[in-house]
Design a protein around this motif. Structure first.
Motif, PDB file in Angstrom:
ATOM      1  N   TYR A  77       0.960   8.381   0.605  1.00  0.00           N
ATOM      2  CA  TYR A  77       1.485   8.333  -0.758  1.00  0.00           C
ATOM      3  C   TYR A  77       0.937   7.155  -1.557  1.00  0.00           C
ATOM      4  O   TYR A  77       0.628   7.283  -2.735  1.00  0.00           O
ATOM      5  CB  TYR A  77       3.011   8.220  -0.723  1.00  0.00           C
ATOM      6  N   ILE A  78       0.852   5.985  -0.922  1.00  0.00           N
ATOM      7  CA  ILE A  78       0.551   4.771  -1.686  1.00  0.00           C
ATOM      8  C   ILE A  78      -0.924   4.380  -1.608  1.00  0.00           C
ATOM      9  O   ILE A  78      -1.299   3.256  -1.954  1.00  0.00           O
ATOM     10  CB  ILE A  78       1.450   3.607  -1.214  1.00  0.00           C
ATOM     11  N   LYS A  79      -1.747   5.295  -1.172  1.00  0.00           N
ATOM     12  CA  LYS A  79      -3.154   4.993  -0.914  1.00  0.00           C
ATOM     13  C   LYS A  79      -3.881   4.355  -2.092  1.00  0.00           C
ATOM     14  O   LYS A  79      -4.713   3.464  -1.918  1.00  0.00           O
ATOM     15  CB  LYS A  79      -3.877   6.278  -0.496  1.00  0.00           C
ATOM     16  N   SER A  80      -3.578   4.788  -3.320  1.00  0.00           N
ATOM     17  CA  SER A  80      -4.375   4.337  -4.466  1.00  0.00           C
ATOM     18  C   SER A  80      -3.639   3.372  -5.393  1.00  0.00           C
ATOM     19  O   SER A  80      -4.156   3.028  -6.452  1.00  0.00           O
ATOM     20  CB  SER A  80      -4.848   5.542  -5.273  1.00  0.00           C
ATOM     21  N   ILE A  81      -2.449   2.905  -5.025  1.00  0.00           N
ATOM     22  CA  ILE A  81      -1.733   2.008  -5.928  1.00  0.00           C
ATOM     23  C   ILE A  81      -2.134   0.556  -5.680  1.00  0.00           C
ATOM     24  O   ILE A  81      -2.689   0.212  -4.631  1.00  0.00           O
ATOM     25  CB  ILE A  81      -0.202   2.165  -5.792  1.00  0.00           C
ATOM     26  N   GLU A  82      -1.829  -0.296  -6.635  1.00  0.00           N
ATOM     27  CA  GLU A  82      -2.160  -1.710  -6.516  1.00  0.00           C
ATOM     28  C   GLU A  82      -1.390  -2.336  -5.357  1.00  0.00           C
ATOM     29  O   GLU A  82      -0.186  -2.095  -5.188  1.00  0.00           O
ATOM     30  CB  GLU A  82      -1.801  -2.432  -7.819  1.00  0.00           C
ATOM     31  N   GLY A  83      -2.076  -3.103  -4.551  1.00  0.00           N
ATOM     32  CA  GLY A  83      -1.433  -3.739  -3.407  1.00  0.00           C
ATOM     33  C   GLY A  83      -1.161  -2.787  -2.270  1.00  0.00           C
ATOM     34  O   GLY A  83      -0.285  -3.037  -1.433  1.00  0.00           O
ATOM     35  N   ALA A  84      -1.919  -1.686  -2.212  1.00  0.00           N
ATOM     36  CA  ALA A  84      -1.674  -0.644  -1.213  1.00  0.00           C
ATOM     37  C   ALA A  84      -1.823  -1.161   0.215  1.00  0.00           C
ATOM     38  O   ALA A  84      -1.062  -0.780   1.103  1.00  0.00           O
ATOM     39  CB  ALA A  84      -2.617   0.532  -1.445  1.00  0.00           C
ATOM     40  N   SER A  85      -2.784  -2.017   0.437  1.00  0.00           N
ATOM     41  CA  SER A  85      -3.055  -2.489   1.795  1.00  0.00           C
ATOM     42  C   SER A  85      -1.849  -3.197   2.407  1.00  0.00           C
ATOM     43  O   SER A  85      -1.436  -2.891   3.527  1.00  0.00           O
ATOM     44  CB  SER A  85      -4.267  -3.420   1.796  1.00  0.00           C
ATOM     45  N   LYS A  86      -1.274  -4.130   1.658  1.00  0.00           N
ATOM     46  CA  LYS A  86      -0.117  -4.869   2.169  1.00  0.00           C
ATOM     47  C   LYS A  86       1.097  -3.956   2.302  1.00  0.00           C
ATOM     48  O   LYS A  86       1.841  -4.010   3.285  1.00  0.00           O
ATOM     49  CB  LYS A  86       0.219  -6.039   1.234  1.00  0.00           C
ATOM     50  N   LEU A  87       1.295  -3.116   1.288  1.00  0.00           N
ATOM     51  CA  LEU A  87       2.431  -2.196   1.316  1.00  0.00           C
ATOM     52  C   LEU A  87       2.320  -1.236   2.494  1.00  0.00           C
ATOM     53  O   LEU A  87       3.308  -0.946   3.179  1.00  0.00           O
ATOM     54  CB  LEU A  87       2.498  -1.428  -0.002  1.00  0.00           C
ATOM     55  N   ARG A  88       1.106  -0.744   2.728  1.00  0.00           N
ATOM     56  CA  ARG A  88       0.881   0.174   3.844  1.00  0.00           C
ATOM     57  C   ARG A  88       1.213  -0.495   5.180  1.00  0.00           C
ATOM     58  O   ARG A  88       1.836   0.109   6.056  1.00  0.00           O
ATOM     59  CB  ARG A  88      -0.562   0.670   3.852  1.00  0.00           C
ATOM     60  N   SER A  89       0.789  -1.733   5.333  1.00  0.00           N
ATOM     61  CA  SER A  89       1.029  -2.436   6.598  1.00  0.00           C
ATOM     62  C   SER A  89       2.515  -2.571   6.890  1.00  0.00           C
ATOM     63  O   SER A  89       2.935  -2.609   8.048  1.00  0.00           O
ATOM     64  CB  SER A  89       0.368  -3.816   6.562  1.00  0.00           C
ATOM     65  N   GLU A  90       3.329  -2.626   5.833  1.00  0.00           N
ATOM     66  CA  GLU A  90       4.777  -2.706   6.022  1.00  0.00           C
ATOM     67  C   GLU A  90       5.374  -1.329   6.307  1.00  0.00           C
ATOM     68  O   GLU A  90       6.224  -1.175   7.197  1.00  0.00           O
ATOM     69  CB  GLU A  90       5.418  -3.312   4.778  1.00  0.00           C
ATOM     70  N   LEU A  91       4.924  -0.323   5.554  1.00  0.00           N
ATOM     71  CA  LEU A  91       5.506   1.012   5.694  1.00  0.00           C
ATOM     72  C   LEU A  91       5.203   1.653   7.050  1.00  0.00           C
ATOM     73  O   LEU A  91       6.020   2.404   7.582  1.00  0.00           O
ATOM     74  CB  LEU A  91       5.011   1.920   4.563  1.00  0.00           C
ATOM     75  N   VAL A  92       4.029   1.390   7.604  1.00  0.00           N
ATOM     76  CA  VAL A  92       3.678   2.013   8.886  1.00  0.00           C
ATOM     77  C   VAL A  92       4.371   1.339  10.064  1.00  0.00           C
ATOM     78  O   VAL A  92       4.184   1.756  11.211  1.00  0.00           O
ATOM     79  CB  VAL A  92       2.149   2.023   9.123  1.00  0.00           C
ATOM     80  N   GLN A  93       5.194   0.334   9.774  1.00  0.00           N
ATOM     81  CA  GLN A  93       5.931  -0.328  10.842  1.00  0.00           C
ATOM     82  C   GLN A  93       7.443  -0.154  10.709  1.00  0.00           C
ATOM     83  O   GLN A  93       8.205  -0.740  11.487  1.00  0.00           O
ATOM     84  CB  GLN A  93       5.600  -1.826  10.853  1.00  0.00           C
TER      85      GLN A  93
END
Length: 356
Positions: free
Chosen positions: A318-334
Motif C-alpha cells: 500500500y505505502i510503496k510510493s508515499i513519502e517516507g515509505a522506506s521507514k514506514l515499511r520497516s515498521e509495518l512489516v514488523q
C-alpha cells in the motif's frame, strides 16, 4: 449457461495469486473497484485429503466478490472431482484448473505448469471436472471422503459466521489458466489439447514456465494463442495476463490483441481501487489510503483472526510510493498486533506538514 457468456464488454478481472488473493484482499478490492471476475488463491487438491483444514480460509468469499472462481491445482483427476463438488456445494460461479503455476515444487510433481508437459493428463482433469458438473446431483457429496465432508460443514459454518449465505450452484463454469509453454513457446502444440476439452474460458499468462516472472510478458504469443482458440471454438473466452498495471491498459491490451479480456495480478497489489475505471492510477490522499489499509486490517482480523503475518506484505504494498515509505515499511512489516498499525499511522500523520 456459463457466467462467462454474460459479458458484453471487455473483461478486466483479478487474477489468482498464491499467498496474496486471500479473502480480505478480495473483499477490499471488490469494495473499492469491483473487478469483473475474481479468482481465489489456488488450492492443492491433495490437501483435500491430507490437510483439509488448510482449504477453509482459501474458499471463503462474500457476495460482492461475485462472479467468484475457485482455483485448484494438482494432477489427480479423482481429486479434482472432489474439488468440483466442493465448489458447487459452496456456490462458486466457476472452478479454474491451474496449469500455469511456475513453482518448481509444483511443476516437478506434474501439477501447475507441469501439466503442459503431459497434455493427456491435463485433458483427463478437465474431463473429470466437466463430467462432475454435468452429472452433479444432490447425492454427489456422499462420494466425498469423511475428512472432506467434515471440512465442507466447517466451511459453511464459517461462511455463516461472516454473514454470507451459500447455496448450491449447478451451473458452475469450468476454466483453465496456463502459460504459453514450458521451456519455450509451445502454443501450437499445447493449446489445441485445451481447446479440444472445451473449457468455458482459457486465461493465458504470457511467459513460459522457465521464465517464471522474469522478462516481459509476450503479448504477441497470447494473441497467437487466442487466434488459434477462436479459429477452433469461438465460444471459448480468452483472457490475457502479465504485466498489466491499470484498468485502461487492460482494455487496450484486450482490444489490441483481440482478446475477450485480461486478468490483472501483481499490478493490483496495494491498489484495491485499480479496477475502478474513473480512479485509475490517480493518487489518493494519505488519510484515505490509511483508512483503506485499516479497513483491510479489520477484515483480516475478522476472517483470519490474530494471524497477522499474511497482512504485513499487503501493508508494505500500500505505502510503496508515499513519502517516507522506506521507514514506514520497516515498521509495518514488523507489526505483531492490529493496534500497532493504528499507532504507526497516527505517528506518521502527526509529522505531516499540513493544517487540518
Amino acid at each position: 449457461m456459463s457466467f462467462w457468456n454474460e459479458f458484453d464488454k471487455k473483461i478486466v478481472g483479478l487474477a489468482p495469486m498464491d499467498g496474496v488473493s486471500d479473502e480480505p484482499f478480495r473483499y477490499i478490492t471488490a469494495k473499492y473497484s469491483r473487478p469483473d471476475v475474481i479468482y481465489t488463491e489456488f488450492i492443492n487438491v491433495d490437501s483435500l485429503i491430507h490437510a483439509p483444514k488448510l482449504i477453509l480460509e482459501k474458499l471463503l468469499y462474500q457476495k460482492d466478490q461475485r462472479p467468484i472462481v475457485a482455483q485448484f491445482f494438482g494432477n489427480d483427476p479423482k481429486l479434482f472431482e472432489y474439488a468440483t463438488i466442493l465448489a458447487i456445494e459452496l456456490g462458486f460461479d466457476g472452478i479454474d484448473i491451474n496449469m500455469g503455476c511456475p513453482s518448481k515444487n509444483v511443476a516437478e510433481r506434474g501439477a501447475g505448469a507441469g501439466l503442459i508437459k503431459t497434455p493427456e493428463i491435463a485433458q483427463r482433469i478437465i474431463s473429470s471436472v466437466k463430467k462432475m458438473v454435468e452429472n452433479y446431483s444432490i447425492d454427489s457429496k456422499e462420494i466425498l471422503p469423511d475428512k472432506i465432508k467434515g471440512k465442507l460443514k466447517a466451511t459453511i459454518k464459517e461462511f455463516e459466521r461472516l454473514g454470507t449465505e451459500v447455496s448450491i450452484n449447478k451451473d458452475i463454469a469450468v476454466s483453465v489458466k496456463t502459460r504459453i509453454g514450458y521451456y519455450e513457446d509451445e502454443i501450437e502444440r499445447w493449446i489445441p489439447y485445451l481447446v479440444e476439452s472445451e473449457p468455458d474460458c482459457i486465461a493465458i499468462h504470457g511467459r513460459t514456465f522457465k521464465q517464471l516472472y522474469t522478462g516481459n510478458a509476450n503479448w504477441e504469443a497470447i494473441a497467437k494463442a487466442a487466434g488459434l482458440i477462436k479459429s477452433k471454438n469461438k465460444k471459448i473466452k480468452v483472457l490475457g495476463n502479465g504485466d498489466i498495471l491499470s484498468y485502461k491498459e487492460g482494455i487496450e491490451k484486450s482490444e489490441t490483441y483481440n482478446l475477450d479480456g485480461v486478468l490483472i495480478g501483481r499490478g493490483s497489489l496495494g491498489k484495491p481501487w485499480l479496477f475502478n475505471e474513473s480512479q485509475g492510477l490517480n493518487p489518493i490522499k494519505i488519510e484515505e489510503l490509511f483508512k483503506i489499509m485499516l479497513e483491510h486490517s479489520d477484515r483480516h482480523k475478522l476472517v483470519l483472526g490474530q494471524n497477522i503475518l499474511p497482512l504485513r506484505k499487503h501493508l508494505a504494498w500500500y505505502i510503496k510510493s508515499i513519502e517516507g515509505a522506506s521507514k514506514l515499511r520497516s515498521e509495518l512489516v514488523q507489526v505483531n498486533n492490529y493496534d500497532e498499525i493504528q499507532n504507526i499511522f497516527n505517528k506518521y500523520l502527526d509529522k505531516l506538514p499540513y493544517t487540518k
